[in-house]
Design a protein around this motif. Structure first.
Motif, PDB file in Angstrom:
ATOM      1  N   ALA A 209      68.677  54.754   0.429  1.00  0.00           N
ATOM      2  CA  ALA A 209      68.456  55.721   1.513  1.00  0.00           C
ATOM      3  C   ALA A 209      69.763  56.334   1.967  1.00  0.00           C
ATOM      4  O   ALA A 209      69.831  57.523   2.282  1.00  0.00           O
ATOM      5  N   ARG A 212      71.257  59.485  -0.104  1.00  0.00           N
ATOM      6  CA  ARG A 212      70.457  60.694  -0.288  1.00  0.00           C
ATOM      7  C   ARG A 212      71.218  61.981  -0.001  1.00  0.00           C
ATOM      8  O   ARG A 212      70.816  63.054  -0.430  1.00  0.00           O
ATOM      9  N   GLU A 222      61.541  59.936   5.672  1.00  0.00           N
ATOM     10  CA  GLU A 222      62.314  58.772   6.075  1.00  0.00           C
ATOM     11  C   GLU A 222      62.098  58.501   7.557  1.00  0.00           C
ATOM     12  O   GLU A 222      61.690  59.371   8.322  1.00  0.00           O
ATOM     13  N   ARG A 354      63.983  52.515   4.612  1.00  0.00           N
ATOM     14  CA  ARG A 354      64.031  53.899   4.128  1.00  0.00           C
ATOM     15  C   ARG A 354      64.116  54.855   5.321  1.00  0.00           C
ATOM     16  O   ARG A 354      63.156  55.537   5.662  1.00  0.00           O
ATOM     17  N   GLY A 355      65.274  54.856   5.937  1.00  0.00           N
ATOM     18  CA  GLY A 355      65.427  55.740   7.084  1.00  0.00           C
ATOM     19  C   GLY A 355      66.758  55.540   7.771  1.00  0.00           C
ATOM     20  O   GLY A 355      67.685  54.943   7.234  1.00  0.00           O
ATOM     21  N   PRO A 421      57.796  55.288   5.103  1.00  0.00           N
ATOM     22  CA  PRO A 421      57.820  56.312   6.153  1.00  0.00           C
ATOM     23  C   PRO A 421      56.512  57.083   6.186  1.00  0.00           C
ATOM     24  O   PRO A 421      55.853  57.249   5.153  1.00  0.00           O
ATOM     25  N   SER A 427      62.976  64.595   6.483  1.00  0.00           N
ATOM     26  CA  SER A 427      63.681  64.069   5.311  1.00  0.00           C
ATOM     27  C   SER A 427      65.172  64.359   5.397  1.00  0.00           C
ATOM     28  O   SER A 427      65.829  64.607   4.398  1.00  0.00           O
TER      29      SER A 427
END
Length: 432
Positions: A209, A212, A222, A354-355, A421, A427
């Motif tokens: 993550a 990105r 995310e 994921r964020g 997410p 995103s």
């Protein structure tokens, strides 16, 4: 795709460097902050300032630390750890320079108060939690615990050293020595391989993550603070951390005064407080190891049980002054101090992998700081209303039960897994 822990490659030398950075920066910043306790007496003697006004400097530090936490998360997610750590070291050096040149009370509120609060946030557990999450998975709780251990270790080492400096050099020159030491930290941090540190371990979802930025093909939904606020998991983490801080500061702020009010000699009361603080280092590490070895629920409930047992022992001491009760408090409450921090940090990193993990943890840390402020204020108010420090004990016991509830009444935290997410989530890329 959600990866299993076995899919993450075993971390190596850079991972150990990340642990060392997290520990040492916590060691330095927290140790420097707590040296203010040493400087208060000579400052009071030099300027004849009111003691209450001086203690307000520490309150300014706590408030700034809490308010800065979400911003630190945004800085880390948007610009990366190099900016966060270098800015933190710069704030720390400027804080010590300001303190050394103190001529008015507002200098202290700006230096050891606001600037140290900013430094503690920018170099503290918000960036440490995020970076450790990129390098560790199965061992994450233990590694976060080692980072937390820097707090207690810094207090044990730097506070006595500051006392030696004040006695031999005077308070102003001691601050200047600390300034030059903090300034020397800047080039050391600048030379670290931050690109590699920020990249994380191959196969780690939090590392992916973080990579990105500039890679449009990998962009997708995310977690952000706004979307995470819609999940019960985040609110459960906030509840646990908030009420843990309330309980801790209801007790710790007044513990020495409480013991003195029950006839304990001042030296013994101070010793009990100091030993409890020292034991917190072992408790934090044991909590991280226990979460990895026995699971989150068992390790966390044991730590909450220790906190509750210590509070009840002290409450009983209010009626029956047996020394054994004080040492039960020291052993149980002391080893449980800070024990939930590594767990909550690791669980947050797993759930919102994921964020924007740093920003989300910054919000949790902010709420923890507000809980600490509420507990500190509440302890004073309870004494004002009842005329006895004992009143903090039942209030702290209730706060412990509220803090433990998310680990008892639901499996969302004890069996935490990475949450995908929500569809349609922003995103915005994370920094590498």
């Amino acid at each position: 795709m959600i990866r299993s822990p076995s899919a993450v490659r075993r971390p190596g030398g850079i991972a150990l460097l990340v642990v060392a950075i997290a520990f040492l920066c916590n060691f330095i910043v927290r140790g420097v902050v707590d040296t203010f306790m040493v400087f208060m007496a000579p400052l009071e003697a030099a300027f004849h300032w009111d003691h209450t006004a001086l203690t307000g400097v520490y309150s300014a530090y706590l408030i700034t630390l809490g308010l800065m936490s979400p911003l630190t998360g945004q800085i880390l997610d948007s610009w990366g750890p190099r900016i966060s750590y270098l800015a933190g070291a710069g704030c720390l050096a400027l804080a010590l320079l300001t303190a050394g040149r103190t001529g008015a009370l507002w200098h202290l509120y700006l230096g050891p108060g606001v600037l140290c609060g900013m430094a503690s946030s920018l170099m503290g557990m918000v960036p440490a939690s995020a970076l450790l999450g990129r390098w560790f998975d199965r061992q994450l709780s233990l590694m976060v615990a080692l980072a937390y251990a820097g707090f207690g270790s810094g207090m044990l080492v730097l506070v006595p050293l500051a006392q030696v400096g004040v006695e031999s050099l005077g308070w102003r020159d001691t601050y200047f020595v600390m300034f030059w030491a903090a300034l020397a930290l800047l080039p050391v941090l600048a030379l670290l391989p931050w690109g590699r540190i920020a990249a994380g371990a191959e196969g780690n979802p939090r590392a992916e993550a973080a990579q990105r930025k500039g890679r449009a093909a990998l962009r997708g939904p995310e977690w952000t603070v706004r979307s995470a606020l819609r999940t019960p998991e985040l609110w459960l983490l906030i509840q646990s951390f908030f009420f843990t801080a309330v309980a801790a500061y209801l007790m710790s702020v007044q513990i020495i005064a409480f013991l003195l009010s029950r006839g304990m000699p001042a030296m013994e009361a101070a010793l009990a407080f100091g030993v409890a603080g020292m034991l917190s280092i072992l408790g934090v590490i044991a909590s991280g190891w226990g979460s990895q070895r026995f699971g989150v629920k068992r390790a966390t409930l044991i730590s909450f049980g220790g906190t509750l047992g210590g509070i009840l022992a002290l409450w009983l001491y209010a009626r029956w002054q047996h020394p054994a009760l004080v040492w039960i408090f020291v052993l149980t409450f002391g080893t449980s101090q800070g024990a939930r921090g590594p767990v909550i940090s690791a669980v947050n990193a797993r759930i919102f992998a994921r964020g924007r993990v740093s920003s989300i943890y910054g919000l949790i840390f902010l709420m923890m700081s507000l809980g600490a402020a509420l507990g500190s204020w509440g302890s004073g108010q309870l004494y004002a209303w009842t005329g006895d420090y004992e009143a903090a004990c039942p209030a702290a016991a209730l706060a412990v039960l509220l803090a433990a509830a998310p680990f008892v009444l639901t499996r969302r935290l004890t069996e935490a897994r990475e949450l995908p997410p929500p569809e349609g989530a922003p995103s915005a890329p994370c920094a590498s």
